[in-house]
Structure formats: C-alpha cells, structure tokens
Design an enzyme around this catalytic site. Structure first.
Site, short mmCIF file in Angstrom:
data_model
loop_
_atom_site.label_atom_id
_atom_site.label_comp_id
_atom_site.label_asym_id
_atom_site.label_seq_id
_atom_site.Cartn_x
_atom_site.Cartn_y
_atom_site.Cartn_z
N ASP A 387 0.81 -1.22 0.00
CA ASP A 387 0.00 0.00 0.00
C ASP A 387 0.85 1.27 0.00
O ASP A 387 0.30 2.38 0.06
CB ASP A 387 -0.94 0.01 1.22
CG ASP A 387 -0.21 -0.18 2.54
OD1 ASP A 387 0.93 -0.70 2.53
OD2 ASP A 387 -0.78 0.17 3.59
N ASP A 422 9.37 10.32 9.03
CA ASP A 422 9.29 8.86 8.95
C ASP A 422 10.40 8.32 8.06
O ASP A 422 10.57 8.75 6.91
CB ASP A 422 7.92 8.46 8.39
CG ASP A 422 7.65 6.98 8.47
OD1 ASP A 422 7.60 6.46 9.59
OD2 ASP A 422 7.49 6.35 7.41
N ASN A 423 11.17 7.37 8.59
CA ASN A 423 12.21 6.67 7.81
C ASN A 423 13.11 7.61 7.01
O ASN A 423 13.30 7.43 5.80
CB ASN A 423 11.56 5.67 6.85
CG ASN A 423 10.99 4.47 7.58
OD1 ASN A 423 11.52 4.02 8.59
ND2 ASN A 423 9.90 3.93 7.06
N GLU A 451 13.06 9.71 12.68
CA GLU A 451 12.63 8.36 13.08
C GLU A 451 13.44 7.37 12.26
O GLU A 451 13.05 6.96 11.17
CB GLU A 451 11.12 8.18 12.83
CG GLU A 451 10.56 6.86 13.31
CD GLU A 451 10.53 5.78 12.23
OE1 GLU A 451 10.37 4.60 12.59
OE2 GLU A 451 10.64 6.12 11.04
N TYR A 562 -3.67 -0.11 11.95
CA TYR A 562 -4.59 -0.69 10.96
C TYR A 562 -6.04 -0.73 11.44
O TYR A 562 -6.89 -1.25 10.72
CB TYR A 562 -4.14 -2.11 10.62
CG TYR A 562 -2.70 -2.19 10.19
CD1 TYR A 562 -2.30 -1.74 8.92
CD2 TYR A 562 -1.71 -2.67 11.05
CE1 TYR A 562 -0.98 -1.78 8.52
CE2 TYR A 562 -0.38 -2.72 10.65
CZ TYR A 562 -0.03 -2.28 9.40
OH TYR A 562 1.29 -2.32 9.01
#
Length: 693
Positions: A387, A422-423, A451, A562
């Site tokens: 996704d 993020d990342n 992160e 989720y």
C-alpha cells in the site's frame, strides 16, 4: 506561497563560484577551514563536526564543553581560551583549564550560548609569561637563585599588564600601576621574603589569572555552532491517533471514525499529564488500493481504516486532511487549543505515497518502475507494504526538493512547529542537508525529529546534517551495562550532533520487556526514559500498560496502525500518577533537562542502576531497579567529584517520589522492589540543607 517552479529558480544555484555547473540541486560546500599547526599547538578541537562542514549543536542556555590538546615546545607555561561569538558578532571569552592527567595536554572550558542562531567558536592559545615566572619563582626562591633577576622580570610583567588591561578594565590597570609605583617600597629586590609574599598574595594571583599577559597568541579557525530554542533538547512527547478518539462501532460491526473535534477534548487530559508535544501520525487521505486490514492483513473489511502512512487518495495527498478527521478549521482549532495548554503539535512527515496518491499520476518520475512495468512498493523482507510507494529521488531532484519544501511550509502556515520524519534513512542525506539548511534560513524555530532505527553511522549522519532530535536504541537497551555504555556515548562524543528522544514504545514497537504486562516494568521504563534523556515520549496506551503482542514478535496485536482503538484512559492499572509526577519533576529540576552531565555510580548489583545529573546546585540522583518482578538490594557508592560534594560531610537525600529523606555519611544501603522500583533523589550537603530551611 511560491510555486514549485519559483522555488526551483530561487533556491537551486546552477553554477559554483567558478562557473562550473552543479550536478544536482545542492548548495556550494563551505570553504576549507584553516589547517596546520601554529606557533602554539592546538589540535583535536571539539566539538567540530566533520572538520567543520556541519555545525555542532546546542540550545539556548545549555552549557557544553569545548576541548582541545594544547601544547608547545620546552617548559614555558601556556594558556588557552574559548572565544564564543554570537550571531551579532559579540565575543565572550572563557578560560580553559587543563584536565588531569597533565601529560595528555587536554584543555577544557564549558561555554553557554544565550540566544538562538548561528554562532561560532575558536580556541586561542598563547604563551603565559606570568605563569612561567610564578613557576620559576617558587622554585628559585627556595634555592636562593636569581632573586634580583626575578624582581626585574616581575617589574617588566607588571608594566605590560598595566598597559594591556587599560582598554579592558581600567580599575585593574590602575591597580597594576599602583603596585608598580609602590613595589620598591613594599618589596625589596634583595629580600626573598618579600618576593615570597608577592607570589602568595591572593589579590595578586587573582589579577594575573583574570588578566594574563598573552604572548604568541595562536587562534584556531572559527568553528560553526548552531543554537536552537530549548525545545530542541528538552520536551515530553505524547503520540495519539486522532481517528481513535470518539471512534465507535455499531451493532453490525461498522465503525465510525473519530475526528479532531473528539481529539481536541482529550488535550486537557494530556496536558495534565505534563506533556508539551502532541505528535500526530499522518492525518492525510488514505489510499484504497492494496489497503491493509487488521494486523497488516491483505484481507480488508469494509470499515477498516487502513494505515495512515499509505498517504493519498482521490481526496488529495500530503497537503490534504482525511475527510473523516474533519476540516482545516477543525485542525486549526486543535492546534490552537494545544497551544493554549502549553503544547506544540508535531506532524508526521512521511515521504511516500499510496498507489492512489495524485503524485503517481502527475509525477511518475518520482517513483521506481520495475522491469515488469509495475511501480516498486516498499518492503523490508519478509515484510511487504504493497500500500506504499517509496520516492525515487534520483530522477527529478529539483521537482521533489521543491515539493517537499512547499509541503513543510504549507503545514508551518497551519501552526505546525515540529515534524517527526518517517524513515529519513531511506532518503538521500544530501536532500536532508539541503532541506535543513533551507528551514534554518526560513523557519529556524521549526524542529525535526528523525525516526531512524538503523545503522549507527546513518543515524549519526542524520543528526550531523541538521535533524534536531533522533530516535534511539533505548527501546532495546534493558541491561545495566548496555544502558551505561549507551548513555555515555549519547552524553559524550555524540552530544554535539545527536539529541536523543527516548520513546518507550511506538505503534510499531512493543518491546519484549513489556509484553508480560507487569505494571512495574512499564514504571521502570518510564522512569529511565524520563530521567536519562531530556526528551522522552510515549505512544498512547503505554500509560494503560497495553502489552498484547503478536507471538514471537515485537509488534502489537491488533495494532492501531490498521484499526480504530478507542480507550478508557481512566481504567486500572494505569501510570497516570507516575507520568504526571515525572513530567513535573522534569520541569522543576534543571538537572533533568540536561544530557551532558549524566554520570553513573556503583551499586554492587547488576540489577540496580544509579546515575546523577547536575545543573549548578541542582543535583539529582536516580536509582532504579531493572528487575520488575523481584526485590533488589545493594550499596550505593557515590562519585563525589562528579557531584561537587565534599566526601567528609554528610549528605541529605530527599526522595521526590515518596517524600522520604535520609542522611548519608558514606555508602548508602538501597532496597527496591516492584511496588517501589526507584528513588529520584535531590542531594545536598547537610550544611546546604540547613541554610535552605
């Protein structure tokens, strides 16, 4: 707001100073620094990041050490100072002292910047004739050698001191002149007794210490130092999913999402816990293609919300809000209410896209096309994230750079002052170096948290290129030896470029240490995080001791990534009282707001860790059991030098957690157990305690 086309023209130079084209959208590198050995030798200056290519870090009011090896030929004395230069050009001199052992020639000064912006520092070393004279005088007078010569040298130095201090401190200069005028009356050139009186006179010694004669002054290059606002070092983070607040499920099993209106109602409770940063995962539209169901399943129910990190749908991308969460007005109200309560909003900045993101259609070069013609999705084998499409930075750098800068400024305009990235380790470092430089110039108040749980060198590099804070390995450090080793690194050689954020858990990480649900384990990890690091954080549910895991993995069962997870935050057991206490102590004790002053103390027990932090007269000692199931005991042996205490005087130890107080003469007996796994102690000498009372 500028358009991407305007941004490309305004922020990307096309040639360097010699007319050569840049290979990509990068700024020219800094000119080379002064190198080599000077008349007085100064080497191994710290903190200097990659030879001065990047700025060392500090925050307003933070004291930090500047060190160097300073030496010269022969035996003449030398001196050294740190010259700290503010963004306005004002210089402040800090005298350096030689650290033990003397043979290593290590000099140090602790300096303190008092405003944000780009500072610099240099080290100046010089020949110190007064100290050379004092050293020789103390030896020669005892042997009745060169007494007349010593007096002549002193007279010459007094004349020089009077001249040099005239433009700095006229009262000191006049004092030198007075000494010179009366010297032959008070000190005989043939009397060793009078010369001995001179070199032991406290006023005389203080004056030559404060205003030394400096010869052969040798400066280093000016090294860069970036000073941020205090929040970059000291903050308490709370991570929440707005969609879970107010979410409800009807009898048929269909869910209705929570939103910013419901999440805003929770802000007072979070502020009461003492947190000052509210961190939100991505709040953007979520794609439907390859949407994940519960526990990252490919089987999706109609009302499964999907992962917030699968960003983008027909409703928009990174500059849109998920329709279920509300409107921009609702978001602005959320941000405004947080600020009224003394909290800042941190927003997730995730550079990736769902297959439904508008970027996929409008900017196909921003993604990687595989040999079979499909777009590569994210994967970390054996994990697959169908996704999510990663960004390929190599096919249209100017377009991607401009869009990222536009997005950051878009949300800054909406009141966001902190971004959790993020990342970041999966994107080029040169991009982050460029973006951090742009933000320092345009919005220096905005902070970025990296992160990145990855290789140490990559994590370090992210800090060096400008990230204000960084995630750490703390989550996996549970043994005494590894905690001590890691904190010594963070507070030592890493401190100039790496500010740790000790999150105790995340939506992705449910540590094995917590998976049996023992409340004492949660309390221990909270105490360690909140007192070891100036910045710490929890992900929602930690305070309720949520611990159910996917068997054999450090992941939550029924992960909030989720699905909706509405909670009753008053149910027992909870750590609300402890967390409130910890955050209160952090705000009221400056020692707990420091990183660089942490020192460890011996307990004689591998299951009990003890460490202190100091700031001026504020001395905090934390003693924590690392065993959440069994009682532990030991004897605490303090390092008095690190604490600035006299080992011959009694110590008063006041426990801020229990309000108990003890008087220690030497070693202290420690007894900890799951219901009381720690002491957080204020230490004072008995004499200091009486004065304050």
């Amino acid at each position: 707001m500028s358009t991407p086309t305007d941004l490309r023209t305004s922020v990307f130079p096309t040639t360097d100073a010699f007319g050569s084209e840049f290979p990509g959208p990068m700024k020219p590198t800094a000119p080379p620094l002064q190198r080599g050995i000077g008349r007085i030798c100064v080497t191994k200056a710290e903190p200097v990041i990659e030879g001065g290519a990047y700025s060392a870090k500090a925050v307003v009011g933070e004291s930090f050490p500047v060190t160097a090896r300073v030496f010269r030929e022969g035996h003449d004395a030398l001196g050294a100072s740190v010259i700290l230069t503010s963004p306005t050009g004002q210089e402040t001199s800090y005298p350096m002292v030689q650290l033990w052992p003397e043979g290593l020639d290590i000099y140090e000064a602790w300096v303190t910047p008092n405003s944000p912006g780009l500072w610099s520092f240099r080290i100046e070393a010089w020949s110190h004739p007064w100290n050379t004279w004092l050293h020789n005088a103390r030896i020669k007078l005892g042997e009745h050698i060169d007494e007349e010569l010593l007096w002549g040298e002193a007279r010459q130095l007094i004349e020089t001191s009077a001249k040099e201090t005239w433009g700095i401190d006229r009262s000191a200069s006049l004092a030198w002149k007075k000494l010179l005028a009366t010297s032959f009356e008070t000190f005989s050139s043939t009397s060793p007794t009078d010369l001995k009186a001179m070199i032991t006179d406290p006023t005389f010694l203080d004056r030559i210490h404060r205003y030394p004669v400096r010869e052969l002054v040798t400066p280093t290059a000016d090294f860069p130092l970036w000073v941020d606002r205090r929040q970059a070092l000291f903050s308490s983070w709370y991570e929440m999913f707005p969609r879970s607040h107010g979410a409800r499920q009807d009898k048929s099993g269909t869910w209705t999402s929570g939103n910013f209106v419901h999440a805003t109602r929770r802000l007072k409770e979070i502020a009461a816990l003492g947190f000052d940063v509210i961190y939100l995962p991505p709040i953007h539209p979520i794609g439907s293609a390859f949407r994940k169901g519960r526990n990252n399943s490919l089987t999706v129910e109609k009302s499964d919300p999907g992962s917030p990190w699968a960003i983008g749908s027909k409703d928009g991308g990174h500059d849109a809000i998920h329709p279920d969460l509300g409107t921009f007005d609702d978001f602005s109200h959320f941000v405004g209410e947080a600020k009224k309560l003394g909290m800042e909003v941190a927003l997730d900045f995730a550079l990736q896209a769902s297959p439904d993101h508008p970027w996929v259609k409008d900017h196909p070069l921003w993604f990687t096309t595989r040999v079979d013609g499909t777009i590569a999705y994210a994967e970390n084998p054996p994990k697959k994230y169908q996704d999510i499409y990663p960004i390929n930075f190599d096919q249209d750098p100017p377009g991607i750079y401009a869009e990222c800068l536009r997005l950051i400024e878009f949300w800054v305009d909406k009141g966001v002052t902190i971004f959790r990235v993020d990342n970041p380790h999966t994107k080029p470092l040169e991009f982050w170096a460029w973006l951090m430089a742009q933000m320092r110039e345009r919005h220096p108040e905005v902070l970025f948290l990296a992160e990145a749980f990855t290789r140490p060198e990559m994590m370090h590099a992210l800090g060096k290129v400008g990230f204000h804070q960084s995630y750490t390995y703390f989550t996996w450090r549970t043994e005494k030896w590894e905690l001590e080793e890691y904190l010594n690194q963070l507070a030592g050689e890493m401190a100039p470029f790496y500010r740790p954020n000790f999150f105790v858990n995340t939506p992705d990480i449910n540590p094995y240490y917590l998976q049996d649900g023992n409340p004492a384990a949660f309390a221990i990890r909270a105490i360690l995080a909140a007192t070891m690091s100036p910045t710490w954080g929890i992900y929602s549910g930690f305070e309720l001791c949520e611990h159910e895991a996917i068997e054999g993995r450090e992941e939550y069962l029924n992960s909030e990534k989720y699905e909706y997870r509405p909670r009753d935050f008053t149910k027992k057991p909870n750590l609300n009282e402890l967390i409130t206490k910890l955050n209160h102590l952090r705000r009221t004790h400056e020692a707990l707001q420091c990183l660089r002053t942490i020192r460890f103390h011996d307990t004689g027990n591998d299951q009990i860790i003890a460490y202190s932090k100091t700031s001026g007269d504020d001395r905090i000692l934390v003693v924590v059991s690392l065993n959440p199931s069994e009682a532990q005991e030991g004897y605490l042996r303090l390092n008095y030098d690190h604490l600035g205490l006299d080992p011959l005087l009694a110590i008063t130890a006041h426990d801020l957690l229990t309000d108990q107080e003890w008087s220690w003469a030497h070693d202290a007996y420690i007894n900890l157990y799951p219901a009381q796994p720690a002491h957080i102690l204020v230490l004072q000498q008995a004499s200091e305690s009486k004065k304050k009372k």
